[in-house]
Scaffold this active site. Structure first.
Site, PDB file in Angstrom:
ATOM      1  N   ARG A  43      12.108  -1.065  10.499  1.00 43.21           N
ATOM      2  CA  ARG A  43      11.172  -0.721  11.369  1.00 43.21           C
ATOM      3  C   ARG A  43      10.735  -1.772  12.726  1.00 43.21           C
ATOM      4  NH1 ARG A  43       5.470   0.718   7.971  1.00 43.21           N
ATOM      5  NH2 ARG A  43       4.620  -0.614   9.772  1.00 43.21           N
TER       6      ARG A  43
ATOM      7  N   ARG B 198      11.831  -5.549   4.879  1.00 42.09           N
ATOM      8  CA  ARG B 198      11.665  -4.196   4.329  1.00 42.09           C
ATOM      9  C   ARG B 198      12.535  -3.157   5.243  1.00 42.09           C
ATOM     10  NH1 ARG B 198       5.991  -1.417   5.481  1.00 42.09           N
ATOM     11  NH2 ARG B 198       6.244  -2.610   7.227  1.00 42.09           N
TER      12      ARG B 198
ATOM     13  N   LYS C 211       0.787  -1.120   0.029  1.00 42.64           N
ATOM     14  CA  LYS C 211      -0.030   0.174  -0.048  1.00 42.64           C
ATOM     15  C   LYS C 211       0.930   1.246  -0.083  1.00 42.64           C
ATOM     16  CE  LYS C 211      -1.917  -0.936   4.026  1.00 42.64           C
ATOM     17  NZ  LYS C 211      -1.155  -2.232   4.210  1.00 42.64           N
TER      18      LYS C 211
ATOM     19  N   ARG D 224      -9.419   0.533   8.921  1.00 42.17           N
ATOM     20  CA  ARG D 224      -8.791  -0.722   9.318  1.00 42.17           C
ATOM     21  C   ARG D 224      -9.704  -1.578   9.972  1.00 42.17           C
ATOM     22  NH1 ARG D 224      -2.496  -1.697   9.759  1.00 42.17           N
ATOM     23  NH2 ARG D 224      -2.611   0.343   8.827  1.00 42.17           N
TER      24      ARG D 224
ATOM     25  N   ARG E  43       0.971  -8.860  13.522  1.00 44.32           N
ATOM     26  CA  ARG E  43       0.272  -7.964  12.725  1.00 44.32           C
ATOM     27  C   ARG E  43      -0.597  -8.741  11.853  1.00 44.32           C
ATOM     28  NH1 ARG E  43       4.999  -4.936  10.606  1.00 44.32           N
ATOM     29  NH2 ARG E  43       3.538  -3.772   9.405  1.00 44.32           N
TER      30      ARG E  43
HETATM   31  P1  AP5 Z   1       4.888  -1.789   1.774  1.00 39.83           P
HETATM   32  O1  AP5 Z   1       4.488  -0.816   0.673  1.00 39.83           O
HETATM   33  O2  AP5 Z   1       5.724  -1.130   2.890  1.00 39.83           O
HETATM   34  O3  AP5 Z   1       3.509  -2.380   2.556  1.00 39.83           O
HETATM   35  P2  AP5 Z   1       2.260  -1.639   2.997  1.00 39.83           P
HETATM   36  O4  AP5 Z   1       1.214  -2.522   2.553  1.00 39.83           O
HETATM   37  O5  AP5 Z   1       2.638  -0.388   3.179  1.00 39.83           O
HETATM   38  O6  AP5 Z   1       2.738  -2.372   4.687  1.00 39.83           O
HETATM   39  P3  AP5 Z   1       2.786  -1.723   6.015  1.00 39.83           P
HETATM   40  O7  AP5 Z   1       3.515  -2.731   7.015  1.00 39.83           O
HETATM   41  O8  AP5 Z   1       3.260  -0.284   5.998  1.00 39.83           O
HETATM   42  O9  AP5 Z   1       1.219  -2.024   6.255  1.00 39.83           O
HETATM   43  P4  AP5 Z   1       0.559  -1.865   7.737  1.00 39.83           P
HETATM   44  O10 AP5 Z   1      -0.811  -1.662   7.483  1.00 39.83           O
HETATM   45  O11 AP5 Z   1       0.833  -3.010   8.725  1.00 39.83           O
HETATM   46  O12 AP5 Z   1       1.690  -0.577   8.581  1.00 39.83           O
HETATM   47  P5  AP5 Z   1       1.187   0.835   8.786  1.00 39.83           P
HETATM   48  O13 AP5 Z   1       2.278   1.758   8.707  1.00 39.83           O
HETATM   49  O14 AP5 Z   1      -0.134   1.219   8.107  1.00 39.83           O
HETATM   50  O15 AP5 Z   1       5.729  -2.917   1.176  1.00 39.83           O
HETATM   51  C1  AP5 Z   1       6.326  -3.750   2.340  1.00 39.83           C
HETATM   52  C2  AP5 Z   1       7.639  -4.312   1.571  1.00 39.83           C
HETATM   53  O16 AP5 Z   1       7.309  -4.996   0.292  1.00 39.83           O
HETATM   54  C3  AP5 Z   1       8.709  -3.341   1.187  1.00 39.83           C
HETATM   55  O17 AP5 Z   1      10.028  -3.607   1.554  1.00 39.83           O
HETATM   56  C4  AP5 Z   1       8.606  -2.960  -0.190  1.00 39.83           C
HETATM   57  O18 AP5 Z   1       9.593  -2.492  -0.784  1.00 39.83           O
HETATM   58  C5  AP5 Z   1       8.205  -4.428  -0.496  1.00 39.83           C
HETATM   59  N1  AP5 Z   1       7.331  -4.294  -1.942  1.00 39.83           N
HETATM   60  C6  AP5 Z   1       6.059  -3.705  -2.052  1.00 39.83           C
HETATM   61  N2  AP5 Z   1       5.527  -4.040  -3.163  1.00 39.83           N
HETATM   62  C7  AP5 Z   1       6.219  -5.009  -3.652  1.00 39.83           C
HETATM   63  C8  AP5 Z   1       5.836  -5.726  -4.844  1.00 39.83           C
HETATM   64  N3  AP5 Z   1       5.063  -5.501  -6.008  1.00 39.83           N
HETATM   65  N4  AP5 Z   1       6.912  -6.860  -5.245  1.00 39.83           N
HETATM   66  C9  AP5 Z   1       7.962  -7.005  -4.265  1.00 39.83           C
HETATM   67  N5  AP5 Z   1       8.159  -6.274  -3.223  1.00 39.83           N
HETATM   68  C10 AP5 Z   1       7.320  -5.437  -2.926  1.00 39.83           C
HETATM   69  O19 AP5 Z   1       0.665   0.597  10.535  1.00 39.83           O
HETATM   70  C11 AP5 Z   1       1.658   0.443  11.627  1.00 39.83           C
HETATM   71  C12 AP5 Z   1       0.720   0.111  13.014  1.00 39.83           C
HETATM   72  O20 AP5 Z   1       0.174   1.480  13.107  1.00 39.83           O
HETATM   73  C13 AP5 Z   1      -0.232  -0.820  12.913  1.00 39.83           C
HETATM   74  O21 AP5 Z   1       0.101  -2.073  13.160  1.00 39.83           O
HETATM   75  C14 AP5 Z   1      -1.149  -0.184  14.208  1.00 39.83           C
HETATM   76  O22 AP5 Z   1      -0.616  -0.457  15.304  1.00 39.83           O
HETATM   77  C15 AP5 Z   1      -1.118   1.268  13.661  1.00 39.83           C
HETATM   78  N6  AP5 Z   1      -2.107   1.660  13.033  1.00 39.83           N
HETATM   79  C16 AP5 Z   1      -2.031   2.358  11.791  1.00 39.83           C
HETATM   80  N7  AP5 Z   1      -3.229   2.640  11.127  1.00 39.83           N
HETATM   81  C17 AP5 Z   1      -4.223   2.334  12.072  1.00 39.83           C
HETATM   82  C18 AP5 Z   1      -5.679   2.192  11.967  1.00 39.83           C
HETATM   83  N8  AP5 Z   1      -6.127   2.782  11.004  1.00 39.83           N
HETATM   84  N9  AP5 Z   1      -6.113   1.652  13.235  1.00 39.83           N
HETATM   85  C19 AP5 Z   1      -5.439   1.350  14.033  1.00 39.83           C
HETATM   86  N10 AP5 Z   1      -4.078   1.252  14.081  1.00 39.83           N
HETATM   87  C20 AP5 Z   1      -3.382   1.729  13.048  1.00 39.83           C
END
Ligand code: AP5
Ligand code: ZN
Length: 215
Positions: free
Chosen positions: A160, A127, A13, A88, A171
């Site tokens: 991270r 990552r 994402k 989410r 997660r």
């Molecule tokens: P990346 O693009 O970084 O993946 P992502 O989908 O953004 O994954 P996140 O881990 O950031 O999602 P998340 O939802 O757990 O974390 P968030 O920060 O929102 O890609 C991942 C890796 O794969 C990278 O290394 C990239 O290079 C590689 N890659 C990407 N696409 C690829 C492809 N096509 N082919 C090969 N490699 C690829 O949330 C973190 C925390 O915050 C949560 O756990 C929670 O505690 C809190 N939080 C955030 N939002 C909320 C909410 N709405 N409600 C409650 N808690 C929340």
């Protein structure tokens, strides 16, 4: 254009959002990034959120909905926005709908970036992120420059805290059922599109841009 990118942790994402917003000229709103920034600045909200994030749990809705609505109220969101990681759960989806409806707005596209679960663990544990500009890398798929330095700003590239193997497993567990529920909800509303996020980064971008270009 008002867009939601749905998907499990590691679905890509954030990677896609950064590319797409350059094409569409709208802000990228990631609740995860907002929480990490607040934690880095050591605000009360940030420290509270960090305690949840470090264990892989969701930050409580009353905090998350507040921070998302505050960001959406900023003037750069008037012409559209791309939400990444929010909503989410169903409660957040309902809160978002009411918030937007109050100013006569709605979501135009909900896109579920679907990825084979076997790939997600590898993507997350491999990552790396730049501590300077936030650029995302992967030890195998998107290598950073030599000696752990960012290609674009030269900042130090780090892992991270929540990308350690045990937190990643937690997660994925927590988010699976919630993401399925959200996908069902938006499918019923008729706004859901599903794309294959297992493909290479450029292919996934192409699938997304096709959707946004359609009349
Ligand atoms: P990346 O693009 O970084 O993946 P992502 O989908 O953004 O994954 P996140 O881990 O950031 O999602 P998340 O939802 O757990 O974390 P968030 O920060 O929102 O890609 C991942 C890796 O794969 C990278 O290394 C990239 O290079 C590689 N890659 C990407 N696409 C690829 C492809 N096509 N082919 C090969 N490699 C690829 O949330 C973190 C925390 O915050 C949560 O756990 C929670 O505690 C809190 N939080 C955030 N939002 C909320 C909410 N709405 N409600 C409650 N808690 C929340
Ligand atoms: Zn950088």
């Amino acid at each position: 254009m008002n867009i939601i990118l749905l998907g499990l942790p590691g679905a890509g994402k954030g990677t896609q959002a950064k590319i797409i917003v350059e094409h569409l000229h709208i802000p990228h709103i990631s609740t995860g990034d907002l929480f990490r920034k607040a934690a880095q600045e050591r605000t009360a909200l940030g420290l509270k959120a960090k305690a949840y994030m470090d264990t892989g749990e969701l930050v409580p809705d009353e905090i998350t909905i507040g921070i998302a609505e505050d960001r959406l109220a900023q003037s750069d969101c008037k012409e559209g926005f791309l939400l990444d990681g929010f909503p989410r759960n169903l409660n957040q989806a309902h809160a978002l709908k009411s918030y937007l409806a109050a100013s006569g707005k709605a979501i135009d596209h909900v896109i579920y970036v679907k990825v084979d679960e076997r790939l997600l663990f590898e993507r997350l544990t491999g990552r790396r992120v730049c501590s300077g500009c936030g650029a995302t890398y992967h030890i195998a798929y998107q290598p950073q420059a030599v000696e752990g330095r960012c290609n674009s700003c030269g900042g130090v590239v780090i892992q991270r805290d929540d990308d350690q193997a045990d937190t990643v497993a937690e997660r994925l567990n927590i988010n699976k059922a919630l993401t399925d529920q959200l996908a069902d909800h938006y499918k019923t509303e008729g706004s859901l599109r599903v794309i294959d996020g297992s493909k290479e980064i450029g292919d996934v971008t192409e699938q997304l841009l096709k959707i946004f270009a359609a009349p």
